[in-house]
Design an enzyme around this catalytic site. Structure first.
Site, short mmCIF file in Angstrom:
data_model
loop_
_atom_site.label_atom_id
_atom_site.label_comp_id
_atom_site.label_asym_id
_atom_site.label_seq_id
_atom_site.Cartn_x
_atom_site.Cartn_y
_atom_site.Cartn_z
N LEU A 527 22.76 63.75 40.92
CA LEU A 527 24.03 64.47 40.85
C LEU A 527 25.07 63.93 41.82
O LEU A 527 26.28 64.08 41.60
CB LEU A 527 23.80 65.96 41.16
CG LEU A 527 22.87 66.72 40.22
CD1 LEU A 527 22.62 68.13 40.75
CD2 LEU A 527 23.46 66.77 38.82
N GLY A 528 24.64 63.33 42.90
CA GLY A 528 25.57 62.82 43.90
C GLY A 528 24.84 62.47 45.17
O GLY A 528 23.60 62.53 45.24
N PRO A 534 20.61 61.85 48.81
CA PRO A 534 20.97 62.12 47.42
C PRO A 534 20.60 63.55 47.00
O PRO A 534 19.76 64.21 47.62
CB PRO A 534 20.16 61.10 46.63
CG PRO A 534 18.95 60.86 47.49
CD PRO A 534 19.42 60.98 48.92
N VAL A 535 21.23 64.00 45.89
CA VAL A 535 20.94 65.29 45.28
C VAL A 535 20.59 65.05 43.82
O VAL A 535 21.30 64.32 43.10
CB VAL A 535 22.14 66.25 45.39
CG1 VAL A 535 21.80 67.59 44.75
CG2 VAL A 535 22.53 66.46 46.84
N LYS A 549 18.01 68.64 47.18
CA LYS A 549 18.66 67.83 48.21
C LYS A 549 17.55 67.08 48.97
O LYS A 549 16.73 67.69 49.65
CB LYS A 549 19.47 68.71 49.16
CG LYS A 549 20.16 67.93 50.27
CD LYS A 549 20.82 68.85 51.30
CE LYS A 549 22.06 69.48 50.76
NZ LYS A 549 22.82 70.19 51.83
N ASP A 646 32.64 73.08 57.54
CA ASP A 646 32.93 71.98 56.62
C ASP A 646 33.32 72.52 55.25
O ASP A 646 32.85 72.06 54.22
CB ASP A 646 31.72 71.05 56.51
CG ASP A 646 32.09 69.70 55.87
OD1 ASP A 646 33.29 69.34 55.92
OD2 ASP A 646 31.20 69.03 55.32
#
Length: 838
Positions: A527-528, A534-535, A549, A646
């Site tokens: 996913l990203g 990474p996920v 995650k 964040d």
């Protein structure tokens, strides 16, 4: 004969002059001068105005005092902060209708009345001292002008509230009528204490020492001031409260006009009601409003209730528990109480009725004077941030609606004529309260338990104990592998103050399960990727979709985030927070498993010109409100105060129904107790979203998140990133562009072009205004999330925003010829860390 007649006429005239009573002058006309030892006196000689000199002082003032009372008690002072040091003062009324106090030795004006009129000349102005103690300036020629004077001393009270004075606001002129203590008994200069009607939320009378609240009289409930038990009907005076579009004020008026009474704010901060006893020729203390410990503001903290008839005086409301049990036992009640079972915005939540209370602080409240109690409950239940409701007027059968948001502060029990408050509780807490009531009678009946059943319970207990023991041993091993320690919790850095292995009471997923769910971390499932690693998307055997995650083996930042995320959100439950489902630790693998968000991040919509059209204004406005509710939960309603640090568009995930959920708590910081601010040398976050005080000095608080939220609001409305956006006309970033448009009355030009057909103009303008309030330069100026939610959900006036922080963009030399005139978006969303704060 004529001589005799003339003599008789002259004699009669002399007799008439002799027997005609003389009256003291009660007026001052234009350009007339009043000097030392000269006064004007009200028509019935009740009050007198002139120069006076306090005991033990060499200073001289113009004031008003009782003339009928031998003590000559002063009730108003003109030049309280600019005294004369000699007796050469002159008081005059100018042709403009302005009262001047002049120093005759040098001609300087020491004090002036406020000139309300902008006309160059008033029409024959006249000053008059009334028997109420009010000195008015009006235009002659019409008696009605005395009812609506150019200026009056009652609008600028000092330390005394007289009968007929309005304590509160003229909402048309903006005049705030409040009184301020003398500095000392011999010095009428403004002291530290003020007592005023504050109109933030539902109006209420508040006594402050500087900025600190010392006493709160409570809101008007139709019968009196909630919580002021000694404000009861009497034969001397009555009291009223007026709230409409033009005025908001409290007032008392005499029933017996022969009585002299006054309410005084003493230099010590005590509010005292005095009554003149003519037989004794002295003032008698009739009552004071600060008699006991429970009169101190917020003595029992949030959700704590003060009961003067109990020892100790503080207790938690039913359904609540002490926030810090140790401090509570040591009679430190400052942290107050919290829900025994936290709220999670579940439809089963309801309200428990609490009677005979002083209504809580209404600064974070909303009100409607025409709604019924049933309508009030429905409105509160629809809003997850609403914590309590009550009638605003409890006289008769009750009317009006008061809603509270956030903590309930400054509650006490009232034995007689107390108010009724309905407080939000979880469904299970309501059930337990109901069950405890229904079972109380049955508990009195002795039940003989069969021996066989008792043995069975013991056996089951032993089995459960061993199972629990083995589970704890397994979790302890996990903690050891995760932290590299043999202790009972995480090994913390300086930014995390406390935790324990209780935070790992989450489902433990096996690596094989994750491999199967993600097809062995297939690139098709990716996913990203972030600084942590990474996920991946995964599907469990029970068809649940998950997001995994995976901590990168080379990521040092990710290890810190991984530990912090488990610490921060393993027990958080809110519809606007991404839910952590569990974790996996095997060998070198460390993973967190979340619920899957099918629509990914907010940034993929609002910053993508093709995708942005899928989010109309209604959806964006709902997202803004959802993010606000999630932040409020983190800052206030969760068991620990959490600062996200964040907050950005990429960390707002959207579910299948486009509901926003705050994610990525790897940089979050937990506050405990009364902590409201901290300093760090490890500045983390994303450029464009960080508050000035955090990025520059490493100081962060809940107001740091509020700043980030304000940036998000402007980005959601505009469809452009704050970082990377440059407006060619003034080279400001998105915040600066929004600020310029707001000041020029052109806020709607900020709106994303794809929203033109769907916007609600009022909501958009209000949202931009709120966004600018959130990004103000100084943290103290920014609203709390409680206030933000109230402002989003109401239509009342908003305070003007002050200059924002970080709004200057690139200089002209930094703009290339190819830069678009509206702005440009950069793809760089670098997350920073390990910066040394100054």
């Amino acid at each position: 004969m004529k001589l005799i007649f003339g003599f008789l006429l002259l004699s009669a005239s002399i007799i008439i002059i002799i027997i005609t009573p003389t009256h003291a002058v009660d007026t001052i006309s234009s350009d007339q001068i009043i000097r030392y030892n000269e006064t004007i006196v009200s028509p019935l000689e009740t009050f007198e105005l002139g120069f006076f000199n306090p005991a033990n002082s060499t200073n001289h003032y113009v004031g008003i005092w009782y003339k009928k009372i031998s003590t000559g008690t002063v009730v108003w002072v003109a030049n309280r902060n600019t005294p004369l040091t000699h007796t050469s003062g002159e008081l005059t009324l100018t042709r403009h209708g302005v009262l001047h106090l002049r120093d005759a030795t040098n001609g300087n004006i020491v004090w002036s009345s406020t000139n309300i009129s902008s006309n160059p000349l008033a029409r024959k102005p006249m000053g008059k001292l009334l028997d109420t103690g009010n000195f008015i300036i009006y235009e002659t020629g019409d008696n009605m002008n005395q009812e609506d004077p150019i200026w009056q001393s009652f609008d600028f009270m000092t330390e005394t509230l007289l009968p007929g004075m309005k304590q509160g606001w003229d909402l048309v002129t903006g005049i705030d009528r409040y009184f301020t203590s003398w500095k000392s008994d011999d010095d009428p200069a403004s002291g530290e204490f003020t007592y005023r009607l504050e109109t933030r939320g539902y109006p209420q009378l508040i006594l402050r020492d500087g900025d600190d609240i010392k006493f709160r009289a409570g809101p008007w409930n139709g019968r009196g001031l909630s919580g002021v038990s000694n404000l009861i009907p009497n034969r001397f005076y009555n009291f009223t409260f007026v709230l409409n579009q033009k005025e908001a004020y409290y007032q008392y008026n005499l029933i017996d006009t022969s009585v002299f009474t006054r309410l005084v704010l003493q230099p010590t901060g005590r509010l005292e009601r005095w009554l003149w006893i003519d037989d004794k020729q002295e003032w008698n203390l009739f009552l004071t409003r600060q008699n006991e410990l429970c009169d101190q503001y917020a003595v029992c903290g949030p959700f704590g209730v003060c009961n003067i008839d109990k020892s100790p005086v503080c207790e938690c409301l039913k359904g609540f528990e002490p926030t810090s049990l140790n401090q509570w036992k040591n009679t430190d009640w400052s942290q107050g109480c919290r829900h025994a079972i936290p709220l999670d915005c579940n439809p089963g939540e309801g309200f428990k009725k609490y009677s005979n209370l002083k209504l809580p602080d209404t600064q974070e409240s909303w009100y409607n004077l025409s709604m019924t109690l049933v309508e009030c409950e429905k409105m509160c239940k629809r809003n997850c941030s609403c914590t309590a409701y009550a009638n605003s007027n409890t006289s008769g059968t009750g009317s009006g609606c008061l809603l509270w948001f956030g903590d309930l502060i400054d509650i006490r029990t009232i034995n007689e004529n107390g108010d009724t408050l309905y407080i939000r509780l979880s469904a299970s807490e309501l059930d337990s309260i109901e069950n405890s009531r229904s079972s109380s009678a049955g508990n009195k009946i002795r039940v003989i338990i069969p021996v066989t059943f008792l043995v069975l319970i013991i056996l089951v207990s032993i089995c459960l104990f061993y199972r629990f023991y083995n589970k704890k041993q397994q979790q302890q091993a996990v903690v050891t592998r995760l932290t590299g320690t043999s202790g009972n919790g995480f090994q913390h850095d300086s930014e995390n103050t406390s935790t324990s292995d209780e935070y790992l009471e989450l489902p433990l997923f096996g690596l094989s399960t994750i491999h199967k769910a993600t097809n062995y971390f297939s690139m098709n499932n990716k996913l990203g990727e972030g600084g942590f690693g990474p996920v991946y998307k995964g599907v469990l055997e029970d068809k649940r979709e998950i997001a995994v995650k995976r901590l990168a083996k080379t990521s040092t930042q990710g290890l810190h985030e991984f530990k912090n995320e488990v610490i921060s959100i393993s027990k958080l439950q809110h519809r606007n927070l991404v839910k952590l489902l569990g974790y996996c630790i095997e060998g070198d693998e460390k993973m967190l498993i979340y619920e899957y968000m099918s629509n990914k991040g907010l940034d993929s919509f609002i910053f993508d010109k093709s995708q942005s059209e899928l989010l109309d204004w209604s959806a964006r406005y709902s997202i803004i409100n959802g993010i606000a509710r999630g932040l409020l939960y983190l800052h206030q309603d969760s068991r620990l105060r959490i600062i996200h640090r964040d907050l950005k568009a990429g960390n707002i995930l959207l579910d299948a129904d486009m509901n926003p959920k705050i994610s990525d708590f790897g940089m979050a910081r937990t506050f405990r107790g009364n902590e409201i601010e901290a300093n760090t040398k490890r500045v983390v976050g994303t450029y464009g979203y960080m508050a000035p005080e955090y990025a520059g000095d490493g100081i962060f608080s809940i107001k740091s998140d509020v700043y980030s939220f304000g940036v998000l609001v402007l980005e959601i409305i505009c469809g452009e990133k704050n970082r990377g956006f440059v407006y060619i006309d003034h080279y400001n970033n998105l915040i600066g562009h929004a600020w310029e448009l707001h000041n020029e009355g052109r806020s709607l030009q900020l709106v994303d072009k794809c929203l033109v057909d769907s916007i609600n103009i009022s909501q958009v303008q209000r949202s931009i205004h709120i966004g600018l309030l959130c990004v103000q330069r100084y943290p103290k100026d920014r609203p709390t999330m409680t206030s933000v939610i109230m402002m989003l959900g109401s239509e009342g006036p908003l305070p003007p925003p002050k200059e924002p922080g970080f709004y200057v963009g690139k200089g002209k030399q930094d703009i290339t010829d190819s830069s678009p005139s509206y702005g440009s978006s950069s793809n760089n969303e670098l997350t920073i860390s390990m910066l040394n704060g100054r």
